[in-house]
Design a protein around this motif. Structure first.
Motif, PDB file in Angstrom:
ATOM      1  N   CYS A 176       0.832  -1.205   0.000  1.00  0.00           N
ATOM      2  CA  CYS A 176       0.000   0.000   0.000  1.00  0.00           C
ATOM      3  C   CYS A 176       0.868   1.257   0.000  1.00  0.00           C
ATOM      4  O   CYS A 176       0.639   2.184  -0.781  1.00  0.00           O
ATOM      5  N   GLY A 177       1.867   1.287   0.903  1.00  0.00           N
ATOM      6  CA  GLY A 177       2.744   2.455   0.990  1.00  0.00           C
ATOM      7  C   GLY A 177       3.477   2.704  -0.309  1.00  0.00           C
ATOM      8  O   GLY A 177       3.588   3.852  -0.778  1.00  0.00           O
ATOM      9  N   LEU A 178       3.977   1.624  -0.939  1.00  0.00           N
ATOM     10  CA  LEU A 178       4.710   1.760  -2.198  1.00  0.00           C
ATOM     11  C   LEU A 178       3.822   2.345  -3.281  1.00  0.00           C
ATOM     12  O   LEU A 178       4.199   3.314  -3.962  1.00  0.00           O
ATOM     13  N   VAL A 179       2.619   1.785  -3.421  1.00  0.00           N
ATOM     14  CA  VAL A 179       1.705   2.261  -4.466  1.00  0.00           C
ATOM     15  C   VAL A 179       1.242   3.683  -4.179  1.00  0.00           C
ATOM     16  O   VAL A 179       1.234   4.545  -5.070  1.00  0.00           O
ATOM     17  N   GLN A 180       0.862   3.946  -2.927  1.00  0.00           N
ATOM     18  CA  GLN A 180       0.340   5.273  -2.582  1.00  0.00           C
ATOM     19  C   GLN A 180       1.372   6.367  -2.801  1.00  0.00           C
ATOM     20  O   GLN A 180       1.086   7.377  -3.461  1.00  0.00           O
ATOM     21  N   TYR A 181       2.573   6.175  -2.270  1.00  0.00           N
ATOM     22  CA  TYR A 181       3.553   7.256  -2.332  1.00  0.00           C
ATOM     23  C   TYR A 181       4.176   7.411  -3.710  1.00  0.00           C
ATOM     24  O   TYR A 181       4.530   8.523  -4.117  1.00  0.00           O
ATOM     25  N   LEU A 182       4.272   6.315  -4.474  1.00  0.00           N
ATOM     26  CA  LEU A 182       4.702   6.439  -5.866  1.00  0.00           C
ATOM     27  C   LEU A 182       3.653   7.196  -6.673  1.00  0.00           C
ATOM     28  O   LEU A 182       3.981   8.010  -7.539  1.00  0.00           O
ATOM     29  N   ASN A 183       2.378   6.933  -6.367  1.00  0.00           N
ATOM     30  CA  ASN A 183       1.303   7.630  -7.067  1.00  0.00           C
ATOM     31  C   ASN A 183       1.282   9.113  -6.724  1.00  0.00           C
ATOM     32  O   ASN A 183       1.075   9.964  -7.592  1.00  0.00           O
ATOM     33  N   LEU A 184       1.498   9.430  -5.447  1.00  0.00           N
ATOM     34  CA  LEU A 184       1.567  10.835  -5.038  1.00  0.00           C
ATOM     35  C   LEU A 184       2.723  11.543  -5.746  1.00  0.00           C
ATOM     36  O   LEU A 184       2.596  12.688  -6.188  1.00  0.00           O
TER      37      LEU A 184
END
Length: 518
Positions: A152-160
């Motif tokens: 979740c953290g990887l996807v969320q922060y890469l998306n941000l």
């Protein structure tokens, strides 16, 4: 410049009231930087907290949250009605009058439903007295745990990070559109007015370096409200120009199935059957990006005061925001397509679908830039907070990381300067600006971001957390319905990603780094 105490957050622990130096240390309170497990709070204690601090602090010992339905709605609208609205006419042109509005409506319904599921995950267990989850990652950790937290953290922060790049590109395109429309007007349409986007991206970067020094989400509320007003401004201008163009044409353009094979585009290329397929896929990503805000929903919800319960206020704000934005999306996308048909530009206000009145286009593009300044902060504040929280835990005794200093600023008051925040956020903006200059493909970047973030953040994690929280039995009809929804959205995300990457591959054939002109 006076030294302050370290930025590690202070606490009021359950069963004991700390000194009132907590008020003195208010600068240490960062509602989304704390990760310690809270003491469990009973409902009676929420209703009847200790009288000597209940008016100043919430049930978790933090300063009272002040967010309302209106501030939450403005945050969501700022996050949702972004640059994506301007690419919707192009997206509908790829899909046609039948599939275009239908897909737009379906994305709205899915986002509304999954956002309500996600809002229920703000508190673990009881929706009124349960432990608060300050970030999206905290919610995943409380409900799912394991490797899914890291995913979740990887996807969320890469998306941000990707959204920051997309907004930098979009802002530079709008800045150039202002100069180009004036140039076109002065030359009477004889000068093509080509120019480089690099200087405009650097200008936007400098502006964001300044605004990125705003400490946290709570302090961004005013910028968010201004940005929301700006989004309505340029959306209304785009809608008005579209209606005017339709009236001038004497009817609606477009077709039931979208752009036809063999159509000659503005760039002089002919649409082949393969390119038609790529364009259709990319359009799905563009529409998905136009609704992307789930990745900051929990952070927005953590600004809301209670009572009433946070999830109730958030659900009302979500319904209001998505209803308003969908109406705007339908009007802007459909009238843009009706005005220009299959040749609708990739960006309605900057692709020179419209030339006059040029002063109105200038106002609309200024509004876009102001909106993107605010939207950049709404999306990046959770990423800033994550890195700063991790750094404070890693180096708790470092003055560079944790110490704050009072800087008197005329007409403002005292600004609390943290050196690590200053350096890290500045470097972040510089990096996003450099990448934007390397890959200035607006529609392709929008499509990739929409595809990459839509399924995991908008659908998969909210559905899985809701199943875990409500203890829905496996293979029950409700469980199957949620899984079918999740798998369907996964297929849409994969299709959109393939189309968008194909678009980037086509653009790269005629691309030179740092030398892109419009």
């Amino acid at each position: 410049m006076l030294p302050r105490s370290r930025t590690l957050p202070s606490r009021i622990h359950h069963g004991a009231v700390r000194d009132y130096n907590l008020v003195e240390e208010r600068h240490d309170v960062r509602h989304y930087l704390q990760v310690e497990v809270q003491p469990k709070v009973s409902e009676s204690e929420v209703i009847n907290p200790l009288s000597n601090y209940s008016k100043c602090f919430d049930d978790d010992g933090r300063l009272k949250r002040t967010g309302t339905f209106w501030t939450s709605t403005s945050h969501i609208i700022t996050a949702v009605i972004g640059s994506g609205v301007l690419s919707l006419a192009w997206a509908i042109a790829q899909l046609g009058w039948v599939a275009g509005p239908t897909v737009l409506a379906l994305f709205a319904i899915v986002n509304l439903y999954t956002s309500n599921l996600l809002a229920m995950c703000y508190r673990a267990g009881d929706p009124v007295t349960g432990q608060r989850n300050y970030t999206y990652m905290d919610a995943v950790k409380a409900n799912l745990g394991g490797r899914k937290v890291m995913l979740c953290g990887l996807v969320q922060y890469l998306n941000l990070f990707g959204v920051a790049i997309g907004y930098t590109i979009a802002s530079s395109v709008s800045m150039m559109a202002i100069k180009r429309s004036n140039c076109y007007h002065k030359s009477g349409g004889k000068d093509p007015c080509h120019m480089s986007s690099n200087g405009y991206m650097i200008t936007f970067g400098i502006i964001e370096v300044i605004f990125s020094q705003i400490k946290d989400f709570n302090e961004v509320w005013w910028l968010s409200i201004v940005a929301a007003i700006m989004s309505f401004t340029y959306s209304t201008v785009g809608l008005g120009l579209g209606i005017g163009k339709v009236a001038g044409n004497g009817g609606f353009k477009g077709s039931l199935l979208g752009i036809s094979i063999g159509t000659v585009t503005h760039s002089g290329t002919v649409v082949t059957s393969t390119e038609k397929m790529w364009r259709t896929m990319q359009a799905l990503g563009a529409i998905a990006f136009a609704y992307s805000y789930s990745l900051v929903l929990i952070e927005i919800q953590d600004t809301i005061r209670s009572p009433p319960a946070e999830h109730k206020t958030m659900k009302k704000a979500t319904v209001c925001s998505i209803t308003v934005t969908t109406v705007f999306y339908m009007l802007c996308g459909c009238f843009g397509y009706a005005a220009f048909g299959d040749l609708a530009p990739g960006n309605l206000l900057t692709g020179f679908g419209f030339y006059n009145p040029y002063w109105l286009l200038d106002i609309a593009n200024v509004a876009i830039v102001v909106h993107l300044v605010g939207a950049f902060q709404v999306f990046c504040q959770p990423l800033f907070a994550f890195v700063e929280k991790w750094s404070a835990q890693k180096w708790p005794k470092s003055d560079f990381v944790t110490a704050e200093y009072d800087i008197p600023i005329p007409f403002y008051g005292v600004y609390q300067l943290n050196l690590f925040r200053l350096v890290w956020r500045t470097l972040f903006v510089i990096l996003t600006t450099l990448i934007s200059m390397l890959l200035p493909f607006f529609n392709d970047v929008v499509g990739i971001l929409g595809a990459f973030g839509f399924w995991p953040l908008t659908v998969y994690f909210p559905v899985e957390m809701y199943i875990a929280q409500q203890k829905i039995e496996k293979w029950s009809s409700r469980w199957l319905a949620l899984q079918i929804l999740s798998m369907s959205c996964l297929i849409v995300s994969i299709v959109a990603a393939v189309g968008s990457f194909a678009g980037v591959a086509l653009d790269l054939k005629s691309y030179k780094p740092f030398k892109t002109t419009y």
